[in-house]
Design an enzyme around this catalytic site. Sequence first.
Site, PDB file in Angstrom:
ATOM      1  N   ALA A  91     -10.836  27.570   5.152  1.00 51.27           N
ATOM      2  CA  ALA A  91     -10.095  26.215   5.360  1.00 51.27           C
ATOM      3  C   ALA A  91      -8.462  26.511   5.576  1.00 51.27           C
ATOM      4  O   ALA A  91      -8.058  27.358   5.049  1.00 51.27           O
ATOM      5  CB  ALA A  91     -10.586  25.121   4.532  1.00 51.27           C
ATOM      6  N   GLU A 103      -4.437  33.332  -2.435  1.00 52.43           N
ATOM      7  CA  GLU A 103      -5.594  33.903  -1.484  1.00 52.43           C
ATOM      8  C   GLU A 103      -5.553  35.229  -1.743  1.00 52.43           C
ATOM      9  O   GLU A 103      -6.607  35.698  -1.333  1.00 52.43           O
ATOM     10  CB  GLU A 103      -4.878  33.418  -0.065  1.00 52.43           C
ATOM     11  CG  GLU A 103      -5.079  32.028   0.246  1.00 52.43           C
ATOM     12  CD  GLU A 103      -4.592  32.075   1.684  1.00 52.43           C
ATOM     13  OE1 GLU A 103      -4.246  33.118   2.396  1.00 52.43           O
ATOM     14  OE2 GLU A 103      -4.910  30.638   2.042  1.00 52.43           O
ATOM     15  N   ARG A 106      -7.800  25.668  -7.627  1.00 58.77           N
ATOM     16  CA  ARG A 106      -7.177  24.833  -7.198  1.00 58.77           C
ATOM     17  C   ARG A 106      -6.510  23.947  -8.551  1.00 58.77           C
ATOM     18  O   ARG A 106      -7.220  23.430  -9.420  1.00 58.77           O
ATOM     19  CB  ARG A 106      -8.469  23.825  -6.582  1.00 58.77           C
ATOM     20  CG  ARG A 106      -8.992  24.344  -5.409  1.00 58.77           C
ATOM     21  CD  ARG A 106      -7.814  24.338  -4.229  1.00 58.77           C
ATOM     22  NE  ARG A 106      -8.482  24.731  -2.993  1.00 58.77           N
ATOM     23  CZ  ARG A 106      -7.771  25.031  -1.933  1.00 58.77           C
ATOM     24  NH1 ARG A 106      -6.590  24.661  -1.664  1.00 58.77           N
ATOM     25  NH2 ARG A 106      -8.702  25.072  -0.608  1.00 58.77           N
ATOM     26  N   GLU A 146      -8.427  34.601   5.942  1.00 61.99           N
ATOM     27  CA  GLU A 146      -9.225  34.124   4.762  1.00 61.99           C
ATOM     28  C   GLU A 146     -10.292  35.214   4.460  1.00 61.99           C
ATOM     29  O   GLU A 146     -10.640  35.320   3.405  1.00 61.99           O
ATOM     30  CB  GLU A 146      -9.527  32.936   4.556  1.00 61.99           C
ATOM     31  CG  GLU A 146      -8.294  31.932   4.344  1.00 61.99           C
ATOM     32  CD  GLU A 146      -8.816  30.348   3.935  1.00 61.99           C
ATOM     33  OE1 GLU A 146      -9.799  30.181   3.665  1.00 61.99           O
ATOM     34  OE2 GLU A 146      -7.808  29.764   3.669  1.00 61.99           O
ATOM     35  N   ARG A 201       0.902  -1.199  -0.153  1.00 62.24           N
ATOM     36  CA  ARG A 201       0.006   0.152  -0.048  1.00 62.24           C
ATOM     37  C   ARG A 201       0.856   1.237   0.238  1.00 62.24           C
ATOM     38  O   ARG A 201       1.966   1.148   0.569  1.00 62.24           O
ATOM     39  CB  ARG A 201      -0.897  -0.073   1.202  1.00 62.24           C
ATOM     40  CG  ARG A 201      -1.775  -0.910   1.305  1.00 62.24           C
ATOM     41  CD  ARG A 201      -3.103  -0.796   0.280  1.00 62.24           C
ATOM     42  NE  ARG A 201      -4.199  -1.691   0.131  1.00 62.24           N
ATOM     43  CZ  ARG A 201      -4.041  -2.991  -0.519  1.00 62.24           C
ATOM     44  NH1 ARG A 201      -3.334  -3.274  -1.521  1.00 62.24           N
ATOM     45  NH2 ARG A 201      -5.285  -3.817  -0.551  1.00 62.24           N
ATOM     46  N   LEU A 244      -4.578  24.356   6.740  1.00 65.98           N
ATOM     47  CA  LEU A 244      -3.711  23.036   7.668  1.00 65.98           C
ATOM     48  C   LEU A 244      -3.436  23.227   8.910  1.00 65.98           C
ATOM     49  O   LEU A 244      -3.183  24.574   9.193  1.00 65.98           O
ATOM     50  CB  LEU A 244      -2.546  22.953   6.641  1.00 65.98           C
ATOM     51  CG  LEU A 244      -2.677  22.677   5.068  1.00 65.98           C
ATOM     52  CD1 LEU A 244      -1.267  22.511   4.333  1.00 65.98           C
ATOM     53  CD2 LEU A 244      -3.607  21.290   4.978  1.00 65.98           C
ATOM     54  N   PRO A 290      -9.409   8.423   2.891  1.00 62.92           N
ATOM     55  CA  PRO A 290      -8.802   7.404   3.867  1.00 62.92           C
ATOM     56  C   PRO A 290      -8.388   6.265   3.032  1.00 62.92           C
ATOM     57  O   PRO A 290      -7.492   5.571   3.709  1.00 62.92           O
ATOM     58  CB  PRO A 290      -9.894   6.951   4.846  1.00 62.92           C
ATOM     59  CG  PRO A 290     -11.226   7.300   4.404  1.00 62.92           C
ATOM     60  CD  PRO A 290     -11.014   8.489   3.105  1.00 62.92           C
ATOM     61  N   GLY A 291      -8.781   6.121   1.840  1.00 71.13           N
ATOM     62  CA  GLY A 291      -8.260   5.176   0.888  1.00 71.13           C
ATOM     63  C   GLY A 291      -6.548   5.265   0.810  1.00 71.13           C
ATOM     64  O   GLY A 291      -5.908   4.203   0.269  1.00 71.13           O
ATOM     65  N   GLU A 304      -4.676  12.454   5.737  1.00 69.96           N
ATOM     66  CA  GLU A 304      -5.511  13.887   6.266  1.00 69.96           C
ATOM     67  C   GLU A 304      -6.617  13.622   6.824  1.00 69.96           C
ATOM     68  O   GLU A 304      -7.578  13.262   6.254  1.00 69.96           O
ATOM     69  CB  GLU A 304      -5.450  14.656   4.803  1.00 69.96           C
ATOM     70  CG  GLU A 304      -5.931  15.989   5.278  1.00 69.96           C
ATOM     71  CD  GLU A 304      -6.172  16.729   3.888  1.00 69.96           C
ATOM     72  OE1 GLU A 304      -6.536  18.222   3.998  1.00 69.96           O
ATOM     73  OE2 GLU A 304      -6.077  16.558   2.939  1.00 69.96           O
ATOM     74  N   GLU A 333      -7.390  30.997  10.556  1.00 74.63           N
ATOM     75  CA  GLU A 333      -7.718  30.626   9.234  1.00 74.63           C
ATOM     76  C   GLU A 333      -8.905  31.856   8.923  1.00 74.63           C
ATOM     77  O   GLU A 333      -9.102  32.213   7.627  1.00 74.63           O
ATOM     78  CB  GLU A 333      -8.006  29.485   8.578  1.00 74.63           C
ATOM     79  CG  GLU A 333      -6.774  28.470   8.733  1.00 74.63           C
ATOM     80  CD  GLU A 333      -5.932  28.751   7.856  1.00 74.63           C
ATOM     81  OE1 GLU A 333      -6.064  29.550   6.803  1.00 74.63           O
ATOM     82  OE2 GLU A 333      -4.660  28.295   7.950  1.00 74.63           O
TER      83      GLU A 333
END
Length: 227
Positions: A99, A168, A87, A120, A51, A101, A138-139, A143, A116
Amino acid sequence: MSGYPTGVAGQLADGREARPVSETVRQWSGPICAVDDELVHLAPDQAPVRRQTVLHHDAVTIVALREKEESSQEDGAAEILMVRQYRHPVRAQLWEIPAGLLDVEGEEPVAAARRELAEETDHEAQHWQVLADYYASPGFTTEGIRCFLARGLSILPPERRTRREGEEAEFVPTWFRLNDVVEAVLSGSLHNPATVVGVLAADRARARGWRGLRESGAPWLRSPRSL
């Protein structure tokens, strides 16, 4: 009858479990993520499977909501604050809730959410609660994301605002009616997963009169391998 078991509400809780790993090779590392190649033993009598995992910073998102006398709508309808961001991986401009990190060592999630929101949107909030916790994908990545509900909003004075740079710098914080955003999610017009989760969770929580929301520091099943 299908013959499959019927679950009960008490079963609906994810739990930590780690299967044995016999080999881990760091394939690549960068400032916000790394890639590991691993041999994972799912069962003692089975050959291990290979994996690849993207180790990533966790993140916070914010549904900044106002309604009634605080709303800019003539009917006092609930509205939320959004920004539009380019993006590059998907080559698209996406409308998103604020949002960021969790990349400041030792910073609590709610403190990161406050930071944030200010950076923002030039806003701060008096009241913070948790709307939802989830894994981005989750695969393949570690994160995890905590989505907050922020209410009691006020705009920051100019001297307390952050100069936005890069992507931004294009932000224009914009208020939208919550019902319109829900409809945009259901029609397929919005694609950012944090926005989809946050908006639908906020809509459902509001319909329940905000009952049952967790406090801002509630426990969180974060991946132990997130950066």
